[in-house]
Design an enzyme around this catalytic site. Structure first.
Site, PDB file in Angstrom:
ATOM      1  N   LYS A 295       4.514   0.671   9.402  1.00  0.00           N
ATOM      2  CA  LYS A 295       4.679   1.948   8.716  1.00  0.00           C
ATOM      3  C   LYS A 295       4.108   3.086   9.563  1.00  0.00           C
ATOM      4  CE  LYS A 295       3.654   0.020   4.361  1.00  0.00           C
ATOM      5  NZ  LYS A 295       2.395   0.012   3.653  1.00  0.00           N
TER       6      LYS A 295
ATOM      7  N   ARG B  84       5.302 -13.151   9.605  1.00  0.00           N
ATOM      8  CA  ARG B  84       5.954 -11.886   9.308  1.00  0.00           C
ATOM      9  C   ARG B  84       7.273 -11.806  10.061  1.00  0.00           C
ATOM     10  NH1 ARG B  84       2.589  -7.815   9.392  1.00  0.00           N
ATOM     11  NH2 ARG B  84       4.065  -6.199   9.898  1.00  0.00           N
TER      12      ARG B  84
ATOM     13  N   GLU C 232       0.884  -1.161   0.000  1.00  0.00           N
ATOM     14  CA  GLU C 232       0.000   0.000   0.000  1.00  0.00           C
ATOM     15  C   GLU C 232       0.927   1.218   0.000  1.00  0.00           C
ATOM     16  OE1 GLU C 232      -3.451   1.239   3.018  1.00  0.00           O
ATOM     17  OE2 GLU C 232      -2.735  -0.816   3.235  1.00  0.00           O
TER      18      GLU C 232
HETATM   19  P1  ATP Z   1       2.521  -1.982   7.759  1.00  0.00           P
HETATM   20  O1  ATP Z   1       1.725  -2.509   8.898  1.00  0.00           O
HETATM   21  O2  ATP Z   1       3.926  -1.642   8.106  1.00  0.00           O
HETATM   22  O3  ATP Z   1       1.818  -0.911   6.990  1.00  0.00           O
HETATM   23  P2  ATP Z   1       1.594  -3.781   5.853  1.00  0.00           P
HETATM   24  O4  ATP Z   1       1.642  -5.249   5.938  1.00  0.00           O
HETATM   25  O5  ATP Z   1       0.294  -3.122   6.040  1.00  0.00           O
HETATM   26  O6  ATP Z   1       2.694  -3.205   6.814  1.00  0.00           O
HETATM   27  P3  ATP Z   1       1.750  -3.482   3.046  1.00  0.00           P
HETATM   28  O7  ATP Z   1       2.188  -2.305   2.281  1.00  0.00           O
HETATM   29  O8  ATP Z   1       0.331  -3.841   2.983  1.00  0.00           O
HETATM   30  O9  ATP Z   1       2.216  -3.241   4.536  1.00  0.00           O
HETATM   31  O10 ATP Z   1       2.657  -4.738   2.761  1.00  0.00           O
HETATM   32  C1  ATP Z   1       3.119  -5.176   1.513  1.00  0.00           C
HETATM   33  C2  ATP Z   1       3.595  -6.586   1.650  1.00  0.00           C
HETATM   34  O11 ATP Z   1       4.664  -6.665   2.584  1.00  0.00           O
HETATM   35  C3  ATP Z   1       2.495  -7.495   2.167  1.00  0.00           C
HETATM   36  O12 ATP Z   1       2.405  -8.611   1.299  1.00  0.00           O
HETATM   37  C4  ATP Z   1       2.936  -7.889   3.532  1.00  0.00           C
HETATM   38  O13 ATP Z   1       2.591  -9.211   3.793  1.00  0.00           O
HETATM   39  C5  ATP Z   1       4.447  -7.730   3.495  1.00  0.00           C
HETATM   40  N1  ATP Z   1       4.976  -7.378   4.821  1.00  0.00           N
HETATM   41  C6  ATP Z   1       4.713  -6.270   5.537  1.00  0.00           C
HETATM   42  N2  ATP Z   1       5.332  -6.309   6.730  1.00  0.00           N
HETATM   43  C7  ATP Z   1       6.018  -7.473   6.769  1.00  0.00           C
HETATM   44  C8  ATP Z   1       6.871  -8.114   7.741  1.00  0.00           C
HETATM   45  N3  ATP Z   1       7.144  -7.557   8.923  1.00  0.00           N
HETATM   46  N4  ATP Z   1       7.409  -9.309   7.420  1.00  0.00           N
HETATM   47  C9  ATP Z   1       7.153  -9.863   6.226  1.00  0.00           C
HETATM   48  N5  ATP Z   1       6.367  -9.339   5.283  1.00  0.00           N
HETATM   49  C10 ATP Z   1       5.806  -8.151   5.533  1.00  0.00           C
HETATM   50 MG    MG Z   2      -1.187  -2.111   5.399  1.00  0.00          MG
END
Ligand code: ATP
Ligand code: MG
Length: 603
Positions: A313, A303, A68
């Site tokens: 984020k 994760r 995102e």
């Molecule tokens: P955040 O909570 O930091 O916003 P998110 O998972 O909402 O993280 P996205 O932009 O939706 O962030 O994530 C893009 C991809 O990165 C997703 O497929 C997610 O599974 C992966 N991802 C995000 N954080 C992790 C993590 N700590 N370990 C492994 N994969 C991750």
């Molecule tokens: Mg997200």
């Protein structure tokens, strides 16, 4: 030129080194069974008809990385990028970069660009022949709308006008089945009419939603008629004001995967409970002929949790906006831009992702594992250099008599102790004269037991220079040591026949006063004192390390002063440092501590 190795031998060696990764087994199994062998690819994302008109898909598998664009990527995303792009690379597939921008709320081109940079910098590419743009989920809004009308017509979706509160209460909970909405039995014709009114802006934000019609008694609460469309008057960065209804993430995501012909949709464990809905939706849209079968399948992995680090984020944004750090690329940040500025390399992050493997159970990875990967990568590649971080002046009192007044003697050392086979190390040049800088800790007036460096009467070697004998020190009125005094032993220069004529127990690092250059050195430490700064809802701001940055003025040898931004070095005995990519200038060097020489995280 690279050393000739049999390609199969190299592949076998790489294979043997791969840590456990259950996804590899799933993919290998699918490839062996030909699960996706009949797939076609229309050259771009699209519905069943679009792909049917294409050719057999040249990509054996398709994975995707779908961020995102609402912040900068962090080390957890790096794991996901390495995983998805790495699997595609290893199995003759393609990995898509897709911006998951179905949420009209704040999305920024700054973030879009930073994500593109991060993926490229890590060494991956999504570009395919005739197709080099990343995908955008918002390009699929038309199809998502069409699919919603299809679900309505087939009796699989209805418009619900309950309030959010009523819906919450009627959803039930783990021990209690849900209660059907009074709107659940509307006819498809009525639902279609009202859904179109929603689309046409005839209803207020939040006054109704479109829900999938599945099972209000399902033990999985996500299957109790989840909302799939909501009314939201918001301008979208891509589609502007075209839509006032937007799809929910759980509805949009499987469709995005299917339109892109993704085979293995890999996500983090918190989406496990969403998988039944993912499959339900895929089945409905495949049986309706809207999507090409076989549908993508979702797989979940744990994760990345890294000690002393937060990977959210939103929380990282808080550090930036509250000025706890200097920006997203502050070298203490676990963002990819932060790690890069800190001196991390793509190779180190790829090595890290491989090393930690992929599992199904949540665990914490020790920060030392990440640092170990950087150390391992830089050990072979980083040029060596001498830097004095806490300097005191050493005066060679007999220099003028032995070497000649004002004489500067040229010295040299190899930049790489172990150059790649068949190559010679580059050479660093520097000079020694009557005065040099040494580390304050390398002199003791009264040596502690076992101390081998400078104390009155002891001899040491100035690395790459001469053997010297300590004679004492000079002090100011307050008793602080202002100069260390020694004599040079003539004829003992490193690399000359006389070098071994005097035996010493220690060699110390130094930089000449004549050619040493002042440098700003930023000594970074962990950003948090707590190993799990935000676990269990803790306020991570409270565990910020007040000493996570100490700026010192060091003296570095000429080869270091000539660094270009991003160049990495081993400052002998101190650790690995990088010329700061933002502030370093020729003649005004700025270095960041990337990682020490030894693991200190267990302490
Ligand atoms: P955040 O909570 O930091 O916003 P998110 O998972 O909402 O993280 P996205 O932009 O939706 O962030 O994530 C893009 C991809 O990165 C997703 O497929 C997610 O599974 C992966 N991802 C995000 N954080 C992790 C993590 N700590 N370990 C492994 N994969 C991750
Ligand atoms: Mg997200």
């Amino acid at each position: 030129m690279s050393t000739p190795t049999h390609p199969q031998a190299a592949a076998n060696a790489a294979e043997a080194a791969k840590p456990s990764n259950f996804l590899r087994q799933i993919i290998e199994n699918d490839l062996a069974k030909g699960t996706y062998a009949s797939r076609r690819w229309g050259g771009s994302p699209g519905d069943a008809a679009h792909h049917a008109a294409g050719q057999p898909d040249p990509a054996k598998i398709r994975t995707r990385f779908p961020p995102e664009p609402n912040g900068y990527l962090h080390v957890g995303h790096a794991k996901s990028i390495c995983l998805n792009f790495g699997l595609a690379r290893d199995y003759g597939g393609v990995c898509h970069l897709r911006f998951d921008d179905t949420n009209p709320e704040k999305e920024d081109t700054e973030y879009v660009n930073s994500i593109i940079d991060a993926v490229k910098w890590l060494g991956f590419d999504w570009a395919q022949p005739g197709n080099d743009q990343p995908y955008q989920a918002s390009d699929y809004f038309d199809f998502m709308y069409r699919a919603a009308e299809h679900l309505i017509e087939a009796g699989h979706a209805y418009v619900d006008e309950q309030t959010a509160e009523q819906m919450r209460v009627n959803r039930g909970d783990f021990g209690k089945p849900g209660v059907d909405s009074p709107f659940r039995s509307r006819t498809p014709a009525d639902n279609l009419r009202i859904f179109r009114e929603m689309r046409d802006g005839q209803h207020e934000d939040g006054s109704m939603v479109l829900r999938a019609k599945i099972d209000m008694a399902s033990p999985n609460i996500n299957m109790r008629d989840p909302a799939i469309y909501r009314i939201r008057r918001a301008t979208h960065h891509n589609t502007g004001d075209k839509w006032c209804i937007y799809p929910m993430y759980t509805y949009a995501h499987p469709i995005e995967d299917a339109l892109e012909q993704i085979t293995h949709s890999i996500c983090t464990l918190e989406f496990e409970d969403q998988r039944p809905f993912y499959d339900w939706l895929m089945e409905r849209l495949c049986e309706g002929g809207l999507l090409a079968a076989p549908a993508p399948r979702q797989y979940e992995f744990a994760r990345l949790n890294l000690t002393y680090v937060i990977t959210s984020k939103r929380k990282l944004a808080q550090l930036v906006y509250d000025h706890k750090v200097s920006g997203w690329d502050d070298p203490r940040m676990p963002t990819i831009v932060g790690l890069r500025r800190r001196g991390y390399t793509p190779a180190a992050l790829q090595m890290f992702a491989e090393r930690i493997g992929v599992t199904k159970s949540d665990s914490w990875i020790d920060y030392g594992t990440l640092e170990g990967c950087l150390r391992e990568d830089l050990e072979a590649k980083a040029h060596r250099g001498m830097a004095v971080i806490n300097p005191v002046k050493l005066v060679l009192t007999n220099w003028d008599e032995v070497m000649g007044a004002g004489h500067l003697e040229p010295c040299s050392l190899p930049a790489l102790p172990h150059p790649p086979e068949g190559t010679e190390s580059p050479v660093r040049h520097f000079t020694i004269g009557k005065e040099v800088w040494i580390e304050r800790e390398d002199f003791e007036e009264v040596p502690p037991k076992g101390y081998k460096r400078l104390f009155p009467g002891n001899k040491v070697r100035l690395k790459g220079g001469y053997v010297i004998e300590c004679t004492g020190c000079a002090k100011d009125a307050a008793g602080n040591i202002t100069e260390v005094l020694a004599t040079v032993v003539g004829g003992t220069k490193s690399g000359t026949p006389g070098a071994d004529s005097v035996k010493v127990k220690a060699a110390i690092t130094w930089v000449g006063v004549a050619d040493g250059v002042q440098a700003e050195v930023r000594m970074y430490d962990r950003l948090f004192l707590d190993a799990q700064p935000d676990a269990g809802g803790k306020d991570f701001i409270e565990s910020l390390n007040p000493n996570s940055l100490k700026v010192v003025t060091a003296i570095v040898e000429p080869s270091l002063a000539n660094a270009k931004p991003d160049d990495k070095f081993q400052f002998e005995r101190h650790g690995y440092f990088v010329a700061d990519r933002v502030d370093h200038r020729a003649g005004k060097p700025v270095f960041n501590l990337a990682v020490g020489l030894k693991d200190s995280w267990g302490k």
